[in-house]
Design an enzyme around this catalytic site. Structure first.
Site, PDB file in Angstrom:
ATOM      1  N   ASP A 183       0.905  -1.140   0.000  1.00 13.93           N
ATOM      2  CA  ASP A 183       0.000   0.000   0.000  1.00 13.93           C
ATOM      3  C   ASP A 183       0.947   1.193   0.000  1.00 13.93           C
ATOM      4  OD1 ASP A 183      -1.467   2.250   0.679  1.00 13.93           O
ATOM      5  OD2 ASP A 183      -2.930   1.098   1.816  1.00 13.93           O
ATOM      6  N   HIS A 184       1.070   1.867  -1.149  1.00 14.25           N
ATOM      7  CA  HIS A 184       2.159   2.840  -1.260  1.00 14.25           C
ATOM      8  C   HIS A 184       1.998   3.976  -0.253  1.00 14.25           C
ATOM      9  CE1 HIS A 184      -0.745   4.804  -3.939  1.00 14.25           C
ATOM     10  NE2 HIS A 184      -0.158   5.927  -3.563  1.00 14.25           N
TER      11      HIS A 184
ATOM     12  N   HIS B 161      -6.152   2.807   1.788  1.00  8.87           N
ATOM     13  CA  HIS B 161      -5.328   3.934   2.227  1.00  8.87           C
ATOM     14  C   HIS B 161      -5.870   4.621   3.491  1.00  8.87           C
ATOM     15  CE1 HIS B 161      -3.420   3.203  -1.488  1.00  8.87           C
ATOM     16  NE2 HIS B 161      -4.247   3.878  -2.249  1.00  8.87           N
TER      17      HIS B 161
END
Ligand code: NAD
Length: 484
Positions: free
Chosen positions: A177-178, A240
């Site tokens: 999950d960047h 996110h």
């Protein structure tokens, strides 16, 4: 589990989908930045792999173009690019077929850390995992990296996890999950757990509510029909915003180690209450000027998918009982802005009397742009006329405080890829975390699907639908302004 961080001086990183958009925009530029910063070992090798009929020189030429397109010009010094390209190789493989795997295997070196980045559609993950294992390309210490989306709902997430775990153990699987690789997101943990100042107040006794906003100015044009299958809840909240909420709400882990941190995040997700439909506002942006409406961008005039969502979330545990978390994210909003607001309660008693007014403290953690923290403190309004209170900012923009070094911080992808190589899973999502997040998300989505709920239209360039403001107003609260 003890951290598996190990020093690394030789690695083979295979990028499946090496010619795709994600590889060209994020992965290869990220690796280049590490190289340019002198942090890539001489013996590192990056092997692109895809169906495209190109050879190693073709892959290097494609990478050169990608670096020119996606890196600021000052970074693409040609000598340095030449040096980086020497680390690159390519193997043509159709991951659904049998050809090419032996050639790829022949490029892997004994004694090197092996990592396989699945930068392809999730429907191909199972094919790759199986062939890597059965054809002997992956061994017990090899790592695989997978990208979101991790499923479309709980059932598909479980199926995806099951197909990967048939061939790889959890400590080999790195789910990116960047958001977790962003410097400022990690700073959330430093702010909370490396300062004495905040943590004693970080609970329902002192915090009135928390706001998490991720606003984007872009629409979904270009990937509208893909986005239309997911919507803001699946695309942003389930992953996110959920990760941000976990970092704000979790108990202090005993150590900054992969499973300690992830255990605490999981407990938060499991403590989330179901969200009634009345606490959710969904929206779709309308056309303005040259910008198309969501329905036009999605090429689906009857779409019920949301490009905006605001919701009130409750966490049922000792720390947070009674303190709501308001989440909000959307496309085509007034400004690009990600921030978290911790709104503290008013002082229990004012010694100054009602005419002084009352203020409460507010801590804002800005993730982008202009990363920093802003703490609003109450002071006396200057001048004569008695005691009147005003709140003023104690504002710290990290770039100002840290000087030029702040501009050199690694971007999310490069940090995360190097963590894969080092074997550090702290910033990656564990399978049970992903499944718990879907288990919470699914009934919320089902709620509006069963009600055939139509999203509220909102003006492009606004803060979202009116109803999102009302969600706060009815509790006597208001959102921080969405501003550039
Ligand atoms: P893309 O369509 O641009 O690239 C796909 C790549 O996969 C290409 O290199 C293609 O050659 C390769 N490929 C397709 N079928 C293949 C096969 N049978 N055998 C071998 N190679 C094959 O896709 P993308 O945008 O790079 O996305 C890759 C993954 O990353 C997807 O799962 C996507 O959801 C995810 N993702 C992408 C982004 C992004 O910004 N592009 C962001 C987050 C997640």
């Amino acid at each position: 589990m003890v951290s598996r961080t190990i020093p690394v001086d030789t690695f083979d990183l295979v990028i499946f989908g090496g010619t795709g958009d994600l590889a060209r925009r994020k992965i290869l530029p990220g690796l280049y930045r590490r190289y340019a910063a002198g942090q890539m070992p001489e013996a590192a090798r990056i092997i692109g792999s895809a169906r495209s009929e190109i050879d190693a020189d073709g892959f290097r030429a494609m990478t050169r173009e990608a670096l020119a397109e996606f890196l600021p010009s000052s970074r693409g010094e040609s000598e340095t690019v030449d040096g980086f390209l020497k680390h690159l190789d390519y193997a043509q493989v159709d991951v659904k077929g049998d050809a090419g795997w032996e050639e790829l295997k022949g490029k892997l070196r004994d004694g090197a850390v092996r990592a396989f980045y699945f930068s392809v559609a999730p429907s191909l993950f199972g094919d790759i995992a199986e062939r890597l294992k059965t054809r002997g390309l992956a061994h017990d210490e090899s790592r695989i990296v997978v990208e979101k989306p991790f499923g479309h709902d709980l059932a598909t997430a479980k199926a995806l996890n099951a197909s990967l775990s048939t061939y790889f153990t959890e400590h080999q699987i790195y789910r990116i999950d960047h958001y977790l690789g962003k410097e400022t997101v990690q700073n959330l943990m430093a702010i909370r757990f490396a300062n004495l100042l905040f943590e004693p107040l970080w609970n329902a006794q002192f915090v009135d509510h928390v706001q998490i906003t991720v606003a984007e100015t872009v629409g979904v044009g270009g990937r509208g029909s893909y986005y239309d299958q997911s919507g803001a809840m699946r695309d942003m909240v389930q992953n996110h915003l959920m990760q941000l909420l976990c970092l704000i709400a979790m108990e202090p882990p005993a150590r900054f180690e992969p499973d300690s941190v992830r255990d605490e995040k999981l407990k938060v997700i499991r403590a989330l209450d179901p969200v009634p439909l009345a606490d959710v506002v969904r929206g779709q942006y309308e056309a303005n000027g040259s910008g198309k409406s969501y329905l036009e961008d999605a090429e689906n005039p009857r779409s019920l998918t949301e490009s905006f969502i605001a919701m009130k979330v409750r966490i049922s545990n000792w720390r947070w009982q009674g303190t709501p978390f308001y989440l909000r994210t959307g496309k085509r909003m007034r400004a690009r802005m990600s921030e978290i607001v911790i709104r503290f309660k008013e002082t229990p008693h004012s010694i100054f009397g009602p005419e002084a007014g009352s203020k409460s403290n507010e801590l804002t953690i800005r993730l982008q742009p202009n990363e920093g923290i802003d703490l609003r403190v109450t002071i006396k309004e200057p001048g004569p006329g008695g005691m009147r209170l005003v709140d003023v900012p104690l504002d710290m923009t990290f770039a100002d405080a840290l000087g030029p070094d702040a501009e050199e911080v690694p971007e999310a992808y490069e940090r995360l890829i190097m963590d894969v190589i080092r074997g550090n899973q702290t910033l990656f999502m564990r399978g049970d975390e992903v499944e718990a997040a879907w288990a919470w998300t699914d009934p919320i989505i089902k709620g509006w699907e069963d009600a055939h709920q139509r999203p509220e239209p909102y003006d492009s360039g606004s803060a979202g639908p009116e109803k999102a403001l009302e969600l706060m107003h009815r509790d006597g609260r208001r959102w921080r302004e969405v501003r550039a």
